[in-house]
Motif scaffolding. Sequence first.
Motif: not given
Length: 392
Positions: A265-268, A344-348, A356-359
């Motif tokens: 979703k972030f990348a799009a 995480m590499r995509v989102v930076g 944010l939930p990634l971590e």
Amino acid sequence: MYFDDYFVLSDEQRDRLRITKALADQFAARAAGHDEAGTFPHENIEALRESGYVTWTVPKVYGGLEISLRELLLHQEQLARGDGSTALAIGWHVGMILNLRASHAFPEPIFQTICESVMDKGWLINSCASEPATGSPSRGGRPETTATRVDGGYRITGRKTFSTLSPALDWILVTAGVANSEEVGEFLVRGQDVTIVETWNTLGMRATGSHDIVMEDVFVPDAHVVTIKHPKEPSARNRDGSGWLLHIPACYLGVGLAARDFAMKFAATYQPNSLPHPIADVPHIEEKLGQMELKLLSARTLMYDLAARWDSASEADRPALRPLFGAAKTQATNAAYEVVDLAMRVVGARSLAKGLPLERYYRDVRAGLHNPPMDDVVFKMLAKAGTAPFRQ
């Protein structure tokens, strides 16, 4: 996205998946708070009881749905997309009921008592075997927890670690060495009879409630003694090939899928003013997104294929699948870890943000590497199976 998933095979599965999707959405809203505080999600467990989810693997003869292993994995994966801790915790209960259903490891009167309590009161069960001195029971150490014979049963004293779901357990299967004997027993202990020591303060899966449980002279009547056997005798619970343990990789793949969804979703949708298009069209981002899809597709395909094979196999043939289940777990947990890293590499750098939930996903999937079976055990099993035909 969820209900048209390639791995959903029937309308009945799709309808039940709507229930677990709604639960996962509830859990997702509370996940960060429980993770931050390291608290047990009692409200999530109550929602699972109220929905009837805790009864779905109970045999039909006792009023349950008796869903297949393959379908169970769909729901465990879905719950983990909302909160990995809750999914992993409840997975031990629903998975253990399926295991007992398939292995017939418990005397039927005991199993009937457990199933009826699940159906009538939503009671939960898990096995607590790890100990501070012996570590994982899969390594073969004799438990230091001791069961002493008394009139009408046994008195049990000891301490268990990594007791997942402990704040909500009504039934606890405890392993203990029998005093003045080489034998080891399995005993069904009531959750109300133990003391919970809140030791669980970890990097990931912080809300599973995997605390220590302490038993001080706990009485277990003969009617709740499951087995007394020599330690070298195999556990009857392994008779089904341990297919139920696939609930572990399903959970971690669910966390990986949540990270995948966030990154996609972030990348799009993210388009910095230096680009005429979203970053999803940048070649190196597109490659990372493709790698994520391939890793998840490969791991999920293996897991669901093996679950379907287990469902259709005879009881005699199921044990032969055990090394393959280990392979599925190793592939899935490592794939999930790699997928979250790629996300995480995509989102930076913003992927490190607590908002944010990634971590949290990154910390949670790390825990999968330490759930049984461990990678070294799996590689050893596969190596022995591969070389067996060529040995003299």
